[in-house]
Design an enzyme around this catalytic site. Structure first.
Site, PDB file in Angstrom:
ATOM      1  N   GLU A 212       1.684  -0.325  -4.868  1.00 26.36           N
ATOM      2  CA  GLU A 212       0.563   0.722  -5.288  1.00 26.36           C
ATOM      3  C   GLU A 212       1.367   2.013  -5.518  1.00 26.36           C
ATOM      4  O   GLU A 212       1.704   2.692  -4.643  1.00 26.36           O
ATOM      5  CB  GLU A 212      -0.348   0.531  -4.360  1.00 26.36           C
ATOM      6  CG  GLU A 212      -1.481   1.581  -4.381  1.00 26.36           C
ATOM      7  CD  GLU A 212      -2.515   2.406  -3.480  1.00 26.36           C
ATOM      8  OE1 GLU A 212      -3.445   3.010  -3.452  1.00 26.36           O
ATOM      9  OE2 GLU A 212      -1.582   2.550  -2.287  1.00 26.36           O
TER      10      GLU A 212
ATOM     11  N   ASP B 173       0.903  -1.115   0.061  1.00 26.65           N
ATOM     12  CA  ASP B 173       0.141   0.076  -0.011  1.00 26.65           C
ATOM     13  C   ASP B 173       0.983   1.255   0.002  1.00 26.65           C
ATOM     14  O   ASP B 173       2.103   1.254   0.591  1.00 26.65           O
ATOM     15  CB  ASP B 173      -0.863   0.021   1.229  1.00 26.65           C
ATOM     16  CG  ASP B 173      -1.995   1.227   1.199  1.00 26.65           C
ATOM     17  OD1 ASP B 173      -2.817   1.352   0.641  1.00 26.65           O
ATOM     18  OD2 ASP B 173      -1.558   1.896   2.250  1.00 26.65           O
TER      19      ASP B 173
END
Ligand SMILES: [Ca+2]
Ligand SMILES: [Ca+2]
Ligand SMILES: [Ca+2]
Length: 607
Positions: free
Chosen positions: A338, A304
């Site tokens: 990401e 993330d």
């Protein structure tokens, strides 16, 4: 518009002319399967299936502001858990998925946010304990059971991890101005002065955060260079491991405004931004996430907010994780980051594979190009360019084969929503056809397809974030249940696990074509047709061993199309893998493709 015709053709999938399976699928040898051979199913556990109502409140007592549980509110826990996910593995495997990426399962701060604007950590991105499973989702034993059940089926498990921030625990002594704490830069608030250039000298001898030596960081003793951070009473031990409770390991510079320095050093809307340059933090996260590999034998990480962490951190972290996995017997451990962007920008994405050494990044370029292409407003020029831009990635075009591709996600929203936004008056039938066309691209073009849970049941949504996180089990959220789905008369008020849904069938059929067609997994790409207007988009992909050609052709226009495309001179006859294919070339080197409105075809050259 003859949309119905396109659908009926899209679903006609003769089983002939497929090359034999060349990838390991048996439970015993899933470890041997390369990352590029997977089809990934991305799921937020809270929104998937409730296997145990007993854990819905996470063992907490009180109202929703204590427990985080309110199944009628989009921003709170709904009750989904690991037991429910495990119970639905048949459904996920039936879709053709070979790997599951599940949202973070680490223990979260149940509720945060200013009074009146609270929401819950149902999404998993507000971690307090990086070593434990959140009780809303179950137990460590429950996670082990899930991983073992997936592995027993030959399916892999990718964990979603965060190293950029923790939950919002640390606060600042300074009074918050309207709109929160503005970012305080290194120029105006150097590490060497308390609270700004005119302040008391602090941290004497600290040579800056680019020097990663422990001796240098030993001189960093006062974290009050910008704001004055503190941990509120009662939360002194909120975080695990315990070193995370010390503000010295955070940036403490206020909220990110997403550009320049602040993108790395700023708090993500108050979430405590870690000083990821500090060797103690690097070592700490290697230990935290290495332990999940050791303990559970999982198969990969989705990282993330990767672009909000300094590249040097990843350059240390990634090799350490790959080594750890190898020592555990996991040779094909996959790591993808990401790097969220809303424009078509492969150069930025690729820079993170080169500067940070990320083995792969989520392919936001692909998602933008596909949304443009099937949205009906633009042509396919970005999509056509994508394969040339692959040269930018570490490992070039070969490296790009490992990029996870997607058309929908939990932040930006679903493809069907984007298409509807671009065409507010669109019929349900056309919306379904365009969404199916986008998924056909996802399953047949280069990269590792990631299906966002709910897309296969025709979920649309009204936006991103909470609006794109509908429940698969019977929802109590009125704003979800009011919306029509595509391809079905069902709503989210009832559970949606229908293997007969047209999108589920399309994905399952094309996943099988992909599994049995090496050209669609590891083949290079040659663009055969594209346009700056809606119309024919076609590529050839080539079997990495035999070099046999497979043509994938898509009609993004709302009328039938017939056109010649160039092919390899040796491709004289074709067999359909999906849709309607020509039987023979017109002459060596050229063939006529005919597609219905919004239709597609995948055609394999015969030997
Ligand atoms: Ca539950
Ligand atoms: Ca904070
Ligand atoms: Ca950061």
């Amino acid at each position: 518009m003859p949309i119905a015709l396109a659908l009926s053709l899209a679903l006609a999938l003769p089983a002939c002319a497929r090359t034999p399976a060349a990838i390991p699928t048996a439970a015993a040898d899933f470890r041997a399967r390369a990352p590029g051979d997977e089809v990934v199913y991305f799921v937020l556990p809270d929104r998937f299936e409730n296997g145990d109502p007993g854990n819905d409140r996470g063992g907490l007592k009180g109202d929703r502001l204590v427990t985080g549980f309110d199944p009628s509110a989009r921003g709170f826990y709904h009750g989904g858990d690991l037991k429910g996910l495990t119970a639905r593995l048949d459904y996920i495997q039936g879709l053709g998925a070979t790997a599951i990426w599940l949202g973070p399962i680490f223990k979260n701060k149940p509720v945060q946010g200013p009074p009146g604007q609270e929401s819950a950590g149902y999404h998993g991105y507000w971690v307090t304990d990086f070593t434990a499973v959140d009780p809303h989702f179950g137990t460590e034993a429950g996670f082990r059971a899930f991983v073992e059940a997936a592995h027993a089926r030959g399916m892999k498990v990718y964990m979603d991890i965060i190293a950029n921030h923790t939950a919002d625990v640390i606060q600042y002594r300074e009074l918050a101005p309207e709109g929160g704490y503005p970012y305080r830069s290194k120029a105006d608030f150097p590490y060497s002065r308390r609270g700004g250039v005119g302040g008391t000298p602090i941290n004497p001898g600290f040579a800056g955060d680019a020097d990663p030596s422990p001796a240098n960081w030993a001189r960093m003793t006062d974290p009050a260079f910008a704001y004055t951070p503190y941990v509120p009473k009662g939360e002194e031990n909120a975080k695990v491991p315990s070193w995370l409770n010390d503000p010295i390991y955070y940036h403490n510079r206020g909220n990110s405004d997403w550009v320049g320095e602040s993108a790395l050093y700023g708090d993500f809307s108050g979430l405590d931004d870690l000083a990821t340059e500090n060797p103690r933090v690097v070592e700490g996260f290697i230990e935290i996430y290495g332990s999940w590999i050791d303990r559970f034998g999982i198969d990969g990480f989705r990282i993330d907010t990767a672009k909000h962490v300094n590249p040097e951190f990843w350059r240390a972290f990634v090799p350490a994780m790959l080594d750890r996995a190898k020592a555990r017997g996991i040779s094909n451990f996959h790591i993808f980051g990401e790097v969220a962007v809303s424009d078509y920008d492969p150069a930025l994405l690729a820079s993170w594979t080169r500067n940070a050494g990320l083995p792969a990044v989520l392919d936001f370029g692909f998602s933008v190009a596909v949304a443009e292409a099937v949205g009906g407003r633009a042509g396919t020029t970005d999509l056509a360019r994508l394969f040339d831009d692959d040269a930018l990635y570490q490992g070039g075009k070969q490296g790009a084969l490992q990029l996870p591709t997607f058309v929908s996600n939990h932040d930006a929203g679903r493809l069907a929503m984007l298409v509807k936004q671009a065409n507010p008056q669109i019929s349900q039938e056309e919306l379904l056809a365009r969404t199916m066309l986008g998924h056909a691209m996802l399953l047949t073009l280069r990269g590792v397809p990631v299906i966002y849970s709910g897309d296969e049941q025709g979920f649309v949504g009204t936006g991103g974030d909470q609006q794109a996180r509908q429940d698969m089990f019977a929802s109590k959220v009125a704003q979800y249940n009011d919306q029509p789905l595509i391809g079905t008369n069902a709503t989210t008020a009832e559970a949606n696990f229908d293997p007969g849904h047209p999108l589920y069938r399309l994905i399952a059929d094309l996943a099988e074509v992909r599994r049995t067609t090496p050209a669609l997994r590891g083949g290079s790409t040659k663009v055969r047709a594209f346009s700056d207007k809606p119309g024919l988009f076609a590529v050839s992909r080539f079997d990495p061993e035999s070099q046999r050609e497979v043509v994938a052709a898509f009609n993004t226009a709302d009328r039938p199309i017939t056109a010649r495309i160039a092919i390899e001179p040796g491709s004289l006859a074709f067999a359909p893998l999906s849709g309607q294919c020509p039987l023979t070339a017109d002459a060596p080197g050229t063939v006529t493709i005919t597609l219905p409105a919004l239709g597609f075809a995948v055609c394999a050259a015969k030997e």
